[in-house]
Design a protein around this motif. Sequence first.
Motif, PDB file in Angstrom:
ATOM      1  N   ALA A  31     -60.454-119.789 -91.428  1.00  0.00           N
ATOM      2  CA  ALA A  31     -59.470-120.650 -90.766  1.00  0.00           C
ATOM      3  C   ALA A  31     -59.058-121.811 -91.676  1.00  0.00           C
ATOM      4  O   ALA A  31     -57.870-122.162 -91.764  1.00  0.00           O
ATOM      5  N   LEU A  75     -64.940-120.028 -89.601  1.00  0.00           N
ATOM      6  CA  LEU A  75     -64.561-121.383 -89.995  1.00  0.00           C
ATOM      7  C   LEU A  75     -63.966-121.393 -91.399  1.00  0.00           C
ATOM      8  O   LEU A  75     -62.943-122.039 -91.660  1.00  0.00           O
ATOM      9  N   TYR A  97     -56.117-124.490 -91.203  1.00  0.00           N
ATOM     10  CA  TYR A  97     -56.455-124.960 -89.855  1.00  0.00           C
ATOM     11  C   TYR A  97     -57.940-125.299 -89.794  1.00  0.00           C
ATOM     12  O   TYR A  97     -58.786-124.491 -90.198  1.00  0.00           O
ATOM     13  N   PRO A 123     -60.846-125.714 -87.372  1.00  0.00           N
ATOM     14  CA  PRO A 123     -61.229-125.462 -85.973  1.00  0.00           C
ATOM     15  C   PRO A 123     -62.077-126.597 -85.409  1.00  0.00           C
ATOM     16  O   PRO A 123     -63.079-126.990 -86.011  1.00  0.00           O
ATOM     17  N   GLN A 124     -61.680-127.096 -84.259  1.00  0.00           N
ATOM     18  CA  GLN A 124     -62.393-128.219 -83.657  1.00  0.00           C
ATOM     19  C   GLN A 124     -63.565-127.752 -82.793  1.00  0.00           C
ATOM     20  O   GLN A 124     -64.675-128.260 -82.913  1.00  0.00           O
TER      21      GLN A 124
END
Length: 430
Positions: free
Chosen positions: A275, A272, A280, A282-283
Amino acid sequence: MYEELLQKQKRIAVVGLGYVGLPIALEFARHFRVIGFDINADRIAMMKQGEDPSRELESAMFCDKDILFTSDPDDLKQANFFVVAVPTPVDDYKVPNLKPLQRASEMIGKALKPGDYVVYESTVYPGCTEDDCLPFLEEQSELTLGRDFKIGYSPERISPGDKKRTLTTIKKVVSGSDAEALEQIAAVYGSIIKAGVYKAPSIKVAEAAKVIENTQRDLNISLMNELAIIFDKMGIDTQEVIKAAGTKWNFLKFTPGLVGGHCIGIDPYYLLYKARQLGYDPQVINSGRRINDGMPAYIATKLLQMLLKKDKNPRQTKVLVMGLTFKENIADIRNSKVAELVRELMKYSINVHLVDPHASPNEVAHEYNLTLMDGPSNKYDAVIAAVCHDEYKALDISYFKELMNGQPILLDLKGMYAVREDDGVEYWRL
């Protein structure tokens, strides 16, 4: 390098002798000269006496091994092949804490010589070895990667408490900074790993492979936890749903539960973090972490509702929590979600008694500021069976009824017990 190690002309140093480092050091010491280094002198003293501070390895594992246990960084100068197995935790904000890795890299850098190898085993995000660790090696040694020394990454695959899938029986991923490094590192690990090695094409691929192994498990468990919450609202037994769904050949039988320990509970935060650095957010990964981190509060709220339903004032109740370690039949209390559950219960002023036959009372007090009792008392308003220790699986409902008062409540987080409606116990499981 491999041949010189095999002929004991050179030495391997394993830096960090915890759940990962000690087993690998002892296995290497069957074939090579090894230096086992840890900054904790008390732990080193125990190992010199043939005792594993983590209580995972038998004393026989220490016998007839060519290993020097030390907490003196100067001893590392005798080594030529370094294996780094230090912790990679997160801070209170779930941000990776690289200080143990950085300190280890600095220490090794001061001992690094031309021709040496450094291999990292600690779980990290892709790019950490080359971007965050390598600079410390080069700065402290005044040497240059490629020209003077080589590095690699071989993610640990230790499973605490697992007596079947042990270190040598699990295929090991290896990687190196160049083709020669990859072959030499593969040869060194291949000499002890019976299951063989897998040569990753780059260090970043090996780092990514490790972190997604645990992220995938985290997401699968988070799905089952979310389903357990939904099914509970519907009055459906989640365990029965899993049994029914499991009759299909391609259904993955993950179960709901508390997700603690280092691998699943910590490692996804490294991915996480990286990213988000790249812009980005992360969902899916973030959602899984949120669900699993929220389970202690959910279970505490569920018990509170059950107590209130029986007209019990939480301030006047006494609850027994059985089990604190992050998984069954081990002493490892790292990142215990049971400890978080206990704190959540205490927020409601519930008097909580905590027992565990495997955990160390001193470690529990130091790590969580909680008191581990020698054993349960009686007249509890509720009991939470939190960890599937063998000692607990052997118990029956009559045992729990004897521990509790006239309106017994049993929360069976691991689904260990078969309880009938006429047993006289208010029973709930995830």
